[in-house]
Motif scaffolding. Structure first.
Motif, PDB file in Angstrom:
ATOM      1  N   LEU A  91      39.353  50.140  39.141  1.00 41.16           N
ATOM      2  CA  LEU A  91      39.900  50.077  37.785  1.00 41.16           C
ATOM      3  C   LEU A  91      39.767  48.682  37.175  1.00 41.16           C
ATOM      4  CD1 LEU A  91      42.930  52.452  38.371  1.00 41.16           C
ATOM      5  CD2 LEU A  91      40.999  52.855  36.820  1.00 41.16           C
ATOM      6  N   GLY A  92      38.775  47.950  37.652  1.00 41.46           N
ATOM      7  CA  GLY A  92      38.426  46.677  37.021  1.00 41.46           C
ATOM      8  C   GLY A  92      39.458  45.579  37.174  1.00 41.46           C
ATOM      9  N   SER A  93      40.208  45.581  38.296  1.00 36.77           N
ATOM     10  CA  SER A  93      41.245  44.553  38.452  1.00 36.77           C
ATOM     11  C   SER A  93      40.646  43.147  38.438  1.00 36.77           C
ATOM     12  CB  SER A  93      42.040  44.778  39.745  1.00 36.77           C
ATOM     13  OG  SER A  93      41.247  44.564  40.899  1.00 36.77           O
ATOM     14  N   SER A  94      39.451  42.992  39.017  1.00 38.43           N
ATOM     15  CA  SER A  94      38.874  41.636  39.078  1.00 38.43           C
ATOM     16  C   SER A  94      38.586  41.106  37.682  1.00 38.43           C
ATOM     17  CB  SER A  94      37.606  41.623  39.942  1.00 38.43           C
ATOM     18  OG  SER A  94      36.655  42.530  39.456  1.00 38.43           O
ATOM     19  N   VAL A  95      38.180  41.985  36.776  1.00 38.34           N
ATOM     20  CA  VAL A  95      37.910  41.518  35.404  1.00 38.34           C
ATOM     21  C   VAL A  95      39.209  41.174  34.673  1.00 38.34           C
ATOM     22  CG1 VAL A  95      37.095  42.274  33.135  1.00 38.34           C
ATOM     23  CG2 VAL A  95      35.629  42.541  35.142  1.00 38.34           C
ATOM     24  N   THR A  96      40.306  41.881  34.978  1.00 39.90           N
ATOM     25  CA  THR A  96      41.569  41.482  34.337  1.00 39.90           C
ATOM     26  C   THR A  96      41.939  40.065  34.763  1.00 39.90           C
ATOM     27  OG1 THR A  96      43.099  42.339  36.031  1.00 39.90           O
ATOM     28  CG2 THR A  96      42.424  43.879  34.305  1.00 39.90           C
ATOM     29  N   VAL A  97      41.675  39.745  36.046  1.00 43.68           N
ATOM     30  CA  VAL A  97      41.997  38.395  36.547  1.00 43.68           C
ATOM     31  C   VAL A  97      41.069  37.368  35.899  1.00 43.68           C
ATOM     32  CG1 VAL A  97      42.010  36.934  38.615  1.00 43.68           C
ATOM     33  CG2 VAL A  97      42.874  39.282  38.744  1.00 43.68           C
ATOM     34  N   ARG A  98      39.772  37.624  35.991  1.00 45.53           N
ATOM     35  CA  ARG A  98      38.814  36.640  35.442  1.00 45.53           C
ATOM     36  C   ARG A  98      38.960  36.526  33.922  1.00 45.53           C
ATOM     37  NH1 ARG A  98      35.133  35.615  39.594  1.00 45.53           N
ATOM     38  NH2 ARG A  98      34.320  37.368  40.799  1.00 45.53           N
ATOM     39  N   GLY A  99      39.094  37.680  33.248  1.00 43.43           N
ATOM     40  CA  GLY A  99      39.181  37.667  31.788  1.00 43.43           C
ATOM     41  C   GLY A  99      40.450  36.981  31.306  1.00 43.43           C
ATOM     42  N   GLY A 100      41.566  37.277  31.988  1.00 41.70           N
ATOM     43  CA  GLY A 100      42.832  36.657  31.588  1.00 41.70           C
ATOM     44  C   GLY A 100      42.796  35.152  31.782  1.00 41.70           C
ATOM     45  N   ILE A 101      42.226  34.724  32.903  1.00 40.96           N
ATOM     46  CA  ILE A 101      42.153  33.271  33.168  1.00 40.96           C
ATOM     47  C   ILE A 101      41.262  32.597  32.119  1.00 40.96           C
ATOM     48  CG2 ILE A 101      41.247  31.534  34.771  1.00 40.96           C
ATOM     49  CD1 ILE A 101      42.102  33.392  37.077  1.00 40.96           C
ATOM     50  N   LEU A 102      40.081  33.162  31.889  1.00 39.86           N
ATOM     51  CA  LEU A 102      39.144  32.517  30.955  1.00 39.86           C
ATOM     52  C   LEU A 102      39.668  32.562  29.520  1.00 39.86           C
ATOM     53  CD1 LEU A 102      35.759  33.866  32.366  1.00 39.86           C
ATOM     54  CD2 LEU A 102      36.581  31.510  32.476  1.00 39.86           C
ATOM     55  N   GLY A 103      40.256  33.714  29.132  1.00 38.41           N
ATOM     56  CA  GLY A 103      40.773  33.835  27.766  1.00 38.41           C
ATOM     57  C   GLY A 103      41.900  32.844  27.525  1.00 38.41           C
ATOM     58  N   ALA A 104      42.798  32.719  28.509  1.00 35.12           N
ATOM     59  CA  ALA A 104      43.941  31.807  28.343  1.00 35.12           C
ATOM     60  C   ALA A 104      43.490  30.351  28.416  1.00 35.12           C
ATOM     61  CB  ALA A 104      44.990  32.095  29.421  1.00 35.12           C
TER      62      ALA A 104
END
Ligand SMILES: Nc1ncnc2c1ncn2[C@@H]1O[C@H](COP(=O)(O)OP(=O)(O)OP(=O)(O)O)[C@@H](O)[C@H]1O
Ligand SMILES: N[C@@H](CCO)C(=O)O
Length: 304
Positions: A91-104
């Motif tokens: 369910l794309g958990s790794s992208v939530t981590v990477r995306g949240g870090i990069l977006g923030a």
């Protein structure tokens, strides 16, 4: 350096491949993680969640990629995560981590990155764009690449209304994408390729036209699902049971272990029950979720 000290992003999980759309199709789902990135000197309490920076190689790799790509001088940060996206369940958990870090981080450091830049950098880190495009942009996404899936060229985003229910059932065990890519064949025969093109075209046409009933029986994947589903007890039976209970179609979500059936709201309860029963019969506990598509993608929730 900006005067901000803490930024929180909300990022949806995603289902990818959607049958034979390997590394290409993705859909953001209404299941979320929140990622808080704060300058170390402003570190708050742990009520949001513990700082994962020291423990998570993925977090450190993502932070390093931000500073290298942006050219901004590194500064110390804490990273906290909370939310409902299960880890290593397709369910794309790794992208939530990477995306949240990069977006923030991009907000915190005033890097001026837009969502397209986030998709580009996450895709490079993940090695494929399907989950990144969906979770960052929202909706159903078709990602274009030429030869190299780690280099996304363009993304088409299509809104999906909430009349299409996405019944996602996650068995109790984890599947790491890196390991699950290792079981795939090196080549496919011509008939398999033709049949895959047919299946994936029908899925795209049904979702793009909004004629969700034409998803009926659309997914017949022989590119990756047979190789992966045999390692997920109850997985193939769960999809078959969902179809028998009234779902339009179903697929292995990402690299697994979750499976998904798409249906209209009137069938969602019975489809979920049938899918969960299949895992029970295979001796596995499971969690069922009745989700819709998320059409927003990554959001900045707060900047302090
Ligand atoms: N909440 C979290 N906190 C820390 N690390 C996480 C979290 N969620 C995911 N991860 C990291 O991401 C890894 C899982 O990524 P992986 O790509 O294997 O699966 P996925 O993204 O959940 O599924 P898929 O790519 O098939 O959709 C975990 O092993 C962990 O390193
Ligand atoms: N396209 C990817 C999605 C999972 O990250 C795969 O199937 O390996």
């Amino acid at each position: 350096m900006s005067s901000l000290s803490r930024v929180i992003c909300k990022v949806p999980g995603s289902t990818s491949n959607c049958g034979s759309g390997f590394d290409t199709l993705g859909m953001a789902v209404s299941l979320y993680n929140e990622i808080c990135v704060e300058k170390a000197e402003a570190a708050g309490d742990d009520s949001f969640g513990p700082d994962i920076f020291a423990k998570s190689e993925m977090a450190r790799e993502t932070v390093a990629a931000f500073f290298e790509e942006s050219g901004i001088a590194p500064f110390d940060i804490n990273i906290r995560i909370r939310g409902d996206v299960p880890q290593a369940r397709g369910l794309g958990s790794s992208v939530t981590v990477r995306g949240g870090i990069l977006g923030a981080l991009a907000e915190l450091a005033e890097a001026g990155w837009d969502k397209e830049k986030l998709v580009e950098v996450i895709t490079k880190l993940e090695g494929h764009p399907d989950n990144a495009s969906a979770s960052i942009l929202g909706g159903f996404t078709v990602s274009r690449f030429v030869n190299d899936p780690a280099k996304v060229e363009a993304v088409t985003q299509i809104e999906i209304d909430d009349s299409l229910r996405l019944i996602v059932v996650s068995p109790e065990f984890e599947v790491l994408t890196s390991a699950s890519r290792g079981v795939l064949p090196k080549s496919l025969d011509f008939a398999t390729a033709v049949s895959s093109i047919n299946s994936v075209s029908c899925v795209v046409a049904a979702l793009a036209s909004g004629q969700y009933e034409s998803l009926a029986d659309a997914v017949h994947d022989s590119m990756h699902e047979p190789y992966r589903l045999k390692n997920i007890p109850g997985g193939a039976s769960a999809i078959a049971a969902g179809l028998s209970a009234g779902a339009y179609t179903g697929w292995l979500s990402g690299s697994g272990s979750s499976v998904l059936c798409a249906c209209s709201a009137e069938f969602s309860a019975q489809v979920m029950q049938a899918m969960r029963n299949a895992f029970t019969e295979a001796g596995l506990e499971s969690v069922g979720r009745d989700l819709s598509a998320d059409n927003t993608g990554l959001q900045i929730l707060s900047c302090e």
